[in-house]
Enzyme design. Structure first.
Site, PDB file in Angstrom:
ATOM      1  N   TRP A 155       0.778  -1.078  -0.152  1.00  0.00           N
ATOM      2  CA  TRP A 155       0.039  -0.049  -0.032  1.00  0.00           C
ATOM      3  C   TRP A 155       0.968   1.323   0.058  1.00  0.00           C
ATOM      4  CZ3 TRP A 155      -1.799  -4.132   3.382  1.00  0.00           C
ATOM      5  CH2 TRP A 155      -3.025  -4.585   3.075  1.00  0.00           C
ATOM      6  N   HIS A 186      -6.372   2.877   0.820  1.00  0.00           N
ATOM      7  CA  HIS A 186      -7.649   2.376   0.760  1.00  0.00           C
ATOM      8  C   HIS A 186      -8.669   2.918   1.728  1.00  0.00           C
ATOM      9  CE1 HIS A 186      -5.638  -0.470   4.237  1.00  0.00           C
ATOM     10  NE2 HIS A 186      -5.522   0.856   4.314  1.00  0.00           N
ATOM     11  N   ARG A 212      -2.552   5.242  -4.865  1.00  0.00           N
ATOM     12  CA  ARG A 212      -1.421   4.262  -4.601  1.00  0.00           C
ATOM     13  C   ARG A 212      -0.334   4.936  -5.450  1.00  0.00           C
ATOM     14  NH1 ARG A 212      -3.985  -1.589  -3.369  1.00  0.00           N
ATOM     15  NH2 ARG A 212      -5.386  -0.773  -2.011  1.00  0.00           N
ATOM     16  N   GLN A 226     -12.698   2.960  -4.257  1.00  0.00           N
ATOM     17  CA  GLN A 226     -12.995   1.607  -3.409  1.00  0.00           C
ATOM     18  C   GLN A 226     -14.348   1.673  -2.844  1.00  0.00           C
ATOM     19  OE1 GLN A 226      -9.944   0.305  -0.617  1.00  0.00           O
ATOM     20  NE2 GLN A 226      -8.766  -0.818  -2.176  1.00  0.00           N
ATOM     21  N   VAL A 269      -7.994  -8.482   8.981  1.00  0.00           N
ATOM     22  CA  VAL A 269      -8.929  -9.282   9.000  1.00  0.00           C
ATOM     23  C   VAL A 269      -8.309 -10.725   9.407  1.00  0.00           C
ATOM     24  CG1 VAL A 269     -10.688  -8.418   7.622  1.00  0.00           C
ATOM     25  CG2 VAL A 269      -9.019  -9.694   6.416  1.00  0.00           C
ATOM     26  N   ALA A 323     -15.449  -7.251   6.902  1.00  0.00           N
ATOM     27  CA  ALA A 323     -15.342  -6.204   6.026  1.00  0.00           C
ATOM     28  C   ALA A 323     -15.052  -6.539   4.437  1.00  0.00           C
ATOM     29  CB  ALA A 323     -14.064  -5.316   6.740  1.00  0.00           C
TER      30      ALA A 323
HETATM   31  N1  PHE Z   1      -8.330  -2.657   1.869  1.00  0.00           N
HETATM   32  C1  PHE Z   1      -7.902  -3.709   1.288  1.00  0.00           C
HETATM   33  C2  PHE Z   1      -7.394  -3.336  -0.012  1.00  0.00           C
HETATM   34  O1  PHE Z   1      -7.372  -2.244  -0.415  1.00  0.00           O
HETATM   35  C3  PHE Z   1      -9.215  -4.462   0.753  1.00  0.00           C
HETATM   36  C4  PHE Z   1      -9.969  -5.432   1.952  1.00  0.00           C
HETATM   37  C5  PHE Z   1     -10.834  -4.551   2.701  1.00  0.00           C
HETATM   38  C6  PHE Z   1      -9.827  -6.409   2.544  1.00  0.00           C
HETATM   39  C7  PHE Z   1     -11.287  -5.033   3.716  1.00  0.00           C
HETATM   40  C8  PHE Z   1     -10.166  -7.142   3.557  1.00  0.00           C
HETATM   41  C9  PHE Z   1     -11.261  -6.422   4.242  1.00  0.00           C
HETATM   42  O2  PHE Z   1      -6.679  -3.977  -0.552  1.00  0.00           O
END
Ligand code: PHE
Length: 355
Positions: A155, A186, A212, A226, A269, A323
């Site tokens: 990221w 994100h 990004r 997103q 997660v 999520a």
């Molecule tokens: N934020 C993660 C990404 O940008 C995506 C994600 C969101 C994964 C929520 C799991 C739960 O790659």
């Protein structure tokens, strides 16, 4: 008689073309063409008295004269109208082609954003946008990505100098002395902001711009959208997550979507999953769009990590939640069969007008 008609013709023509106002044309019309007292009405009476040989010839000349008078009156009338519009600067030339007013079009990403928002609103979710400039804490640390964690490489982003950000004092207040401000990579920081400011049950979707630091190609952009989903309550399970995504995809694509889930690592997660959907282009056979795999990566998801709950101050073991993060641009590409993400930002009207 024919001579007389000729003379009369000459006289009337002169009279008509010397007129300067339309109203005088009406007077001339009356003078010559009035049914009973007009000069022509008198003339026809006299023609009626001619011999049988002369009558048709004079009659024909008479008719021609009448036609000519009408034609001249019309012609002079138009000339006068033209002159008056020329004098008038606001005049409209009705012979010019009209101005074309083009209709506006919603950008395909705006359209998709509205559709997604409508779907979640209809399911009773809260829809938020969030901040595009975030603190290091919300974008990373609070999401169980501490400083120097290798996951930060996934990221990488653009960092900002704090002195350039006088416009958002609240954000400055939120940062510690050495903390960096950045463009969010994100929408997940909003998970933290929502959980910190609200108590469960939560059903929230965040739709917004992310950034990004990476090279662009047909599938990647430095700026994209997103959709972040967050549900927290007691006894929320993975099957709730799968069912929600299935429902959403069906509603969005207006058809049953074939998908698969595979394990994936996201620090915030546990377990973490990635959802692929069957390639729209080859229907699973393998092509250049899906890099010959038959599947297109659609989203990341999973169950909220206990460390995240701990970070936002929720009591241990009380809540569970899920999520997900979906690339909105990717959804739009799949829905409208767009083969290059860079089309969205080219500003080419030929592209935009197709939606
Ligand atoms: N934020 C993660 C990404 O940008 C995506 C994600 C969101 C994964 C929520 C799991 C739960 O790659």
């Amino acid at each position: 008689m024919l001579d007389k008609i000729k003379q009369l013709e000459k006289k009337i023509k002169e009279e008509i073309f010397s007129v300067q106002q339309s109203i005088d044309l009406l007077a001339i019309e009356k003078k010559y063409l009035a049914r009973q007292k007009g000069e022509l009405a008198q003339l026809i009476k006299r023609i009626g008295k001619l011999s049988n040989e002369e009558k048709p010839i004079a009659g024909q000349a008479f008719n021609q004269l009448k036609q000519k008078i009408n034609q001249w009156l019309k012609q002079r009338q138009q000339e006068l109208e033209c002159q008056s519009t020329k004098d008038n600067s606001t005049a409209i030339d009705i012979t010019l082609p009209g101005k074309k007013y083009l209709l506006g079009y919603l950008h395909p990403l705006t359209r998709v954003r509205q559709q997604v928002s409508d779907i979640f609103t209809s399911m009773g979710w809260q829809v938020l946008e969030g901040k595009e400039v975030e603190t290091d804490y919300y974008n990373f640390t609070a999401l169980n990505i501490p400083f120097d964690h290798p996951a930060r490489d996934m990221w990488d982003t653009f960092y900002l100098k704090k002195d350039n950000l006088q416009f958002d004092p609240q954000l400055i207040k939120e940062t510690t002395k050495n903390e960096k401000l950045l463009l969010r990579t994100h929408t997940s920081p909003m998970q933290i902001r929502v959980m910190k400011s609200q108590t469960p049950p939560l059903k929230t979707v965040v739709i917004g711009k992310c950034f990004r630091h990476e090279a662009t190609d047909a599938g990647h952009e430095h700026t994209f959208y997103q959709i972040e989903g967050l549900v927290v309550d007691q006894q929320i399970s993975l099957s709730n997550l799968i069912h929600t995504l299935q429902d959403f995809l069906k509603d969005f694509f207006q058809q049953e979507i074939k998908f698969r889930l595979r394990p994936e690592y996201f620090p915030f997660v546990e377990p973490g999953l990635e959802m692929d959907i069957s390639c729209f282009n080859c229907h699973g056979k393998g092509c250049s769009v899906c890099e010959q795999t038959g599947w297109i990566e659609a989203l990341g998801c999973g169950m909220i990590h206990p460390r995240v709950f701990q970070e936002v101050g929720y009591p241990a073991n009380k809540y569970t939640g899920f999520a997900f993060g979906i690339g909105l641009d990717r959804l739009a590409m799949i829905k409208y069969k767009i083969n290059d993400i860079r089309w969205f930002h080219r500003g080419d009207l030929r592209f935009n007008q197709q939606f």
